[in-house]
Design an enzyme around this catalytic site. Structure first.
Site, PDB file in Angstrom:
ATOM      1  N   ASP A  48       0.857  -1.174   0.000  1.00  8.74           N
ATOM      2  CA  ASP A  48       0.000   0.000   0.000  1.00  8.74           C
ATOM      3  C   ASP A  48       0.906   1.241   0.000  1.00  8.74           C
ATOM      4  O   ASP A  48       2.102   1.153   0.310  1.00  8.74           O
ATOM      5  CB  ASP A  48      -0.884  -0.034   1.250  1.00  8.74           C
ATOM      6  CG  ASP A  48      -1.798   1.179   1.344  1.00  8.74           C
ATOM      7  OD1 ASP A  48      -2.469   1.494   0.356  1.00  8.74           O
ATOM      8  OD2 ASP A  48      -1.821   1.810   2.415  1.00  8.74           O
ATOM      9  N   ASP A  80      -0.274   5.255   0.826  1.00  8.11           N
ATOM     10  CA  ASP A  80      -0.530   6.244   1.876  1.00  8.11           C
ATOM     11  C   ASP A  80      -0.531   5.616   3.266  1.00  8.11           C
ATOM     12  O   ASP A  80      -1.259   4.659   3.530  1.00  8.11           O
ATOM     13  CB  ASP A  80      -1.893   6.923   1.643  1.00  8.11           C
ATOM     14  CG  ASP A  80      -1.888   7.810   0.410  1.00  8.11           C
ATOM     15  OD1 ASP A  80      -0.822   7.955  -0.202  1.00  8.11           O
ATOM     16  OD2 ASP A  80      -2.953   8.361   0.066  1.00  8.11           O
TER      17      ASP A  80
END
Length: 275
Positions: free
Chosen positions: A11, A13
């Site tokens: 991932d 953010d």
């Protein structure tokens, strides 16, 4: 180039990127080492292709990436690690595996879900770029990239409707829902971060005579689907600790938030695999 024994799905953010500053500086030295060792670092994100392209250009990543919560798998046209998948379509400079629905379908689906639950649901398609800026804190160009959807429709998570009711309404319409604290995402029924990661793993594995190990890293509930479908799952905590929905699943917890914790956890796992 032979396929590497390790794949890293991450991932962005709050995971590889700092939650506040979006900096990846603390992880950059390790990213360079991984690149030199031909270990793919594959972004798996709710972000759009436009957003991810900006990021990979900064990092000079030349790997595939997964957008919009596992709806699209983008493979550079000249990517050497495996053969082009038969189902992929040529879009610009990428071979694209579209696992999810089209954006037009997602927009129509959101309207149908809103009608089903009897509440207005405001999606990105209903918002101007400056409104998205206000809601997200993004700069204008970044908000514009976030609005450039191809497969999914993010919408403001309503406070007066139970998540289970929203999910049931989406399922009735033939969609899946990724519920978030601020924004939720309506996605195609076949899409998902885990499904997309498994598609890529199969492509790498078919080109390799060695069994592959996958590492997945995430920080929020919308990463659960990814973390459940990798060999080594690593949770990146916030400053206040790991998200409660990820903290009790037996997964590794990185020792620090953001890219610093990402680098420590990945380096440790990489070293253990080399032993």
């Amino acid at each position: 180039m032979s396929s590497p024994p390790l794949l890293i799905f991450t991932d962005l953010d709050g995971t590889l990127l700092d939650a506040e500053t979006y900096s990846y500086a603390a992880a950059q030295p390790l990213l360079e080492q991984l690149k030199a060792a031909h270990v793919p670092v594959i972004p798996v994100t709710s972000k759009t292709r436009a957003e991810v392209e900006t990021f990979i250009q900064q990092l000079s990543l030349q790997t595939p990436f997964i957008t919009e919560n596992g709806s699209g798998v983008f493979i550079p046209v000249d990517y050497p690690a495996f053969e082009r998948p038969e189902a992929a379509e040529l879009v610009g400079n990428y071979w694209v595996l579209a696992l999810g629905c089209t954006y037009v379908m997602a927009r129509a689906g959101l309207k149908a879900v809103a009608q089903s639950v009897g509440r207005p649901l405001k999606g990105f398609g209903d918002l101007a770029v400056d409104q998205i800026q206000t809601l997200t804190g993004l700069a204008f160009e970044d908000a514009k990239e976030a609005k450039a959807r191809e497969f999914t429709e993010p919408f403001l998570t309503p406070k007066n409707i139970a998540a289970a009711d929203l999910e049931a309404a989406a399922a009735d319409m033939g969609f899946r829902l990724v519920v978030g604290d601020r924004f939720s995402h309506l996605i195609g029924s076949e899409a998902g971060k885990g499904a997309a990661a498994l598609e890529l793993k199969a492509l790498y594995q078919a080109a390799s005579d060695r069994p592959l190990t996958t590492i997945g890293l995430g920080n929020s509930p919308n990463d659960i689907d990814l973390l459940e479908n990798v060999d080594i799952a690593i949770v990146i905590p916030a400053a206040t600790g790991p998200h409660p929905k990820l903290s009790d699943r037996g997964w590794q917890i990185a020792p620090q938030p953001g890219p610093a914790g990402w680098a420590i956890a990945v380096e440790k796992a990489w070293q253990q695999l080399d032993q």
